[in-house]
Design a protein around this motif. Structure first.
Motif, mmCIF file in Angstrom:
data_model
loop_
_atom_site.group_PDB
_atom_site.id
_atom_site.type_symbol
_atom_site.label_atom_id
_atom_site.label_comp_id
_atom_site.label_asym_id
_atom_site.label_seq_id
_atom_site.Cartn_x
_atom_site.Cartn_y
_atom_site.Cartn_z
ATOM 1 N N GLY A 104 -2.569 -0.605 41.242
ATOM 2 C CA GLY A 104 -3.018 0.485 42.194
ATOM 3 C C GLY A 104 -2.158 0.122 43.627
ATOM 4 N N THR A 105 -1.945 -1.200 43.679
ATOM 5 C CA THR A 105 -1.081 -1.724 44.832
ATOM 6 C C THR A 105 0.354 -1.152 44.967
ATOM 7 O OG1 THR A 105 -2.677 -3.755 45.015
ATOM 8 C CG2 THR A 105 -0.460 -3.703 46.528
ATOM 9 N N TRP A 106 1.034 -1.277 44.131
ATOM 10 C CA TRP A 106 2.334 -0.649 44.168
ATOM 11 C C TRP A 106 2.473 0.466 43.151
ATOM 12 C CZ3 TRP A 106 1.257 -5.908 43.609
ATOM 13 C CH2 TRP A 106 1.336 -6.755 44.781
ATOM 14 N N PRO A 107 2.144 1.648 43.542
ATOM 15 C CA PRO A 107 2.059 2.779 42.458
ATOM 16 C C PRO A 107 3.426 2.893 42.185
ATOM 17 C CG PRO A 107 1.936 3.524 44.808
ATOM 18 C CD PRO A 107 2.016 2.081 44.840
ATOM 19 N N ASP A 108 4.550 2.635 42.423
ATOM 20 C CA ASP A 108 6.067 2.803 41.733
ATOM 21 C C ASP A 108 6.412 1.669 40.727
ATOM 22 O OD1 ASP A 108 6.275 5.354 42.949
ATOM 23 O OD2 ASP A 108 6.660 4.543 44.767
ATOM 24 N N LEU A 109 5.567 0.773 41.041
ATOM 25 C CA LEU A 109 6.162 -0.533 40.099
ATOM 26 C C LEU A 109 5.850 -0.577 38.920
ATOM 27 C CD1 LEU A 109 7.298 -3.470 40.661
ATOM 28 C CD2 LEU A 109 5.020 -4.306 40.819
ATOM 29 N N GLU A 163 -5.757 3.753 32.224
ATOM 30 C CA GLU A 163 -6.464 5.058 32.515
ATOM 31 C C GLU A 163 -6.695 5.360 33.877
ATOM 32 O OE1 GLU A 163 -7.129 7.693 30.009
ATOM 33 O OE2 GLU A 163 -5.288 6.604 29.181
ATOM 34 N N ARG A 164 -7.340 4.386 34.545
ATOM 35 C CA ARG A 164 -8.075 4.724 35.968
ATOM 36 C C ARG A 164 -6.895 4.856 36.946
ATOM 37 N NH1 ARG A 164 -12.465 1.362 34.516
ATOM 38 N NH2 ARG A 164 -11.358 -0.723 35.211
ATOM 39 N N THR A 165 -5.905 3.981 36.715
ATOM 40 C CA THR A 165 -4.702 4.052 37.559
ATOM 41 C C THR A 165 -3.800 5.186 37.249
ATOM 42 O OG1 THR A 165 -3.650 2.434 36.575
ATOM 43 C CG2 THR A 165 -5.034 1.883 38.533
ATOM 44 N N SER A 172 -1.160 4.944 35.126
ATOM 45 C CA SER A 172 -0.006 4.420 35.151
ATOM 46 C C SER A 172 0.702 4.323 33.941
ATOM 47 C CB SER A 172 -0.362 2.914 35.582
ATOM 48 O OG SER A 172 -1.198 2.453 34.876
ATOM 49 N N HIS A 173 0.413 5.483 32.983
ATOM 50 C CA HIS A 173 1.109 5.591 31.787
ATOM 51 C C HIS A 173 2.641 5.563 31.713
ATOM 52 C CE1 HIS A 173 -2.832 7.164 31.777
ATOM 53 N NE2 HIS A 173 -3.011 6.894 30.499
ATOM 54 N N ASP A 174 3.278 6.136 32.715
ATOM 55 C CA ASP A 174 4.622 6.386 32.825
ATOM 56 C C ASP A 174 5.229 5.039 33.198
ATOM 57 O OD1 ASP A 174 4.382 8.936 31.901
ATOM 58 O OD2 ASP A 174 4.865 9.899 33.767
ATOM 59 N N ARG A 175 4.910 4.396 33.692
ATOM 60 C CA ARG A 175 5.316 2.932 34.100
ATOM 61 C C ARG A 175 4.738 1.558 33.530
ATOM 62 N NH1 ARG A 175 2.450 1.077 38.752
ATOM 63 N NH2 ARG A 175 0.658 2.355 39.332
ATOM 64 N N VAL A 176 3.995 1.679 32.295
ATOM 65 C CA VAL A 176 3.391 0.369 31.856
ATOM 66 C C VAL A 176 4.265 0.302 30.565
ATOM 67 C CG1 VAL A 176 1.261 -0.310 30.624
ATOM 68 C CG2 VAL A 176 1.479 0.236 33.028
ATOM 69 N N CYS A 177 4.435 -0.897 30.171
ATOM 70 C CA CYS A 177 4.642 -1.258 28.882
ATOM 71 C C CYS A 177 3.667 -2.177 28.335
ATOM 72 C CB CYS A 177 5.971 -1.865 28.725
ATOM 73 S SG CYS A 177 6.700 -2.450 26.851
ATOM 74 N N VAL A 178 2.961 -1.838 27.121
ATOM 75 C CA VAL A 178 2.061 -2.689 26.563
ATOM 76 C C VAL A 178 2.766 -3.792 25.475
ATOM 77 C CG1 VAL A 178 -0.165 -2.739 24.982
ATOM 78 C CG2 VAL A 178 -0.069 -1.100 27.051
ATOM 79 N N ALA A 179 2.452 -4.779 25.701
ATOM 80 C CA ALA A 179 2.780 -5.884 24.851
ATOM 81 C C ALA A 179 1.720 -6.844 24.355
ATOM 82 C CB ALA A 179 3.942 -6.642 25.462
#
Length: 254
Positions: A100-105, A125-127, A129-136
């Motif tokens: 949430g702090t850096w919405p483009d990071l 989900e709450r943020t 941020s799906h388009d900017r996350v990689c789950v590992a």
């Protein structure tokens, strides 16, 4: 390579490992801010879930090594974890704080234990941020369980079994069909037990399968150059300052 997370500026993803800190304050908002201040668009973090379901950015299963408190995160409520100070100085952030702090990071999230699966998914989900996350995760089961809880796709990184299949297949140049099925990027070491295991053939095999290769954890300038010359698509580093300078010299820092 269609997921937005994978569209690295300059063609190379530079990932600040646990943020950027030279004083042991890893996985803190201060460390992530330091990476952002250097110009980084990608950071890597680890995540655990507290006893009451809060995802926190922390590498270890316990508070013992990095903070002034003790105890396993999965056994403690957030009300106690939030009192811990990394290096006696910085609070342990929630994953939601980071997202949430850096919405483009762009954030690479390593789900460390089963307790983190539902909390990590909830934070994403709450943020939104799906388009900017990689789950590992080293565990394919943990990674897939996290992704299954999401309403939209995220980028995914290979687990240990998939990475092993990738390394075996890369020796022959054959595309590891099963290993690439649920994976967007192979995040792998390039040395194992003192010898180099990643080769240009491995990178080429991944690319022919439409997958990327990110390498961890690379802190030496010469090693960075060697790997970039091999054609890898990203480097994960504790020395964000050094990697930035290397990419600048190559004209690929954006």
């Amino acid at each position: 390579m269609t997921h937005p997370y994978l569209d690295a500026p300059g063609g190379v993803a530079a990932l600040a490992h646990r943020g950027f800190s030279r004083d042991g304050l890893e996985n803190t908002l201060a460390a992530f801010q330091a990476a952002v201040d250097l110009g980084y668009r990608y950071v890597e973090t680890d995540a655990h879930g507290t006893a009451d379901g809060v995802a926190v950015a922390l590498h270890d299963a316990s508070l013992d090594r990095t903070t002034d408190r003790t105890g396993r995160v999965a056994h403690l409520p957030w009300s106690q974890v939030r009192q811990a100070r990394v290096g006696g100085v910085e609070p342990v952030p929630t994953l939601e704080d980071l997202l949430g702090t850096w919405p483009d990071l762009r954030v690479n999230v390593d789900v460390k234990e089963r307790s983190g699966v539902a909390p990590v998914a909830a934070a994403i989900e709450r943020t939104r941020s799906h388009d900017r996350v990689c789950v590992a995760s080293f565990s394919v089961t943990r990674r897939d369980a996290t992704v299954a809880r999401l309403s939209r796709p995220v980028a995914t990184s290979a687990g240990t079994t998939e990475a092993l299949a990738f390394f075996r297949a890369g020796r022959s140049g054959r595309v590891p069909v099963r290993a690439v099925r649920d994976v967007d990027v192979f995040q792998v070491p390039w040395r194992w037990r003192g010898r180099q295991v990643l080769t240009a053939r491995h990178v080429d095999t991944a690319h022919r399968a439409g997958r990327l290769v990110h390498v961890w954890t690379v802190n030496d300038e010469a090693d960075m150059t060697t790997l970039l010359d091999l054609g890898v698509d990203g480097l994960i580093t504790d020395r964000a300052d050094v990697l930035r300078d290397v990419l600048r010299a190559r004209g690929t820092w954006r």
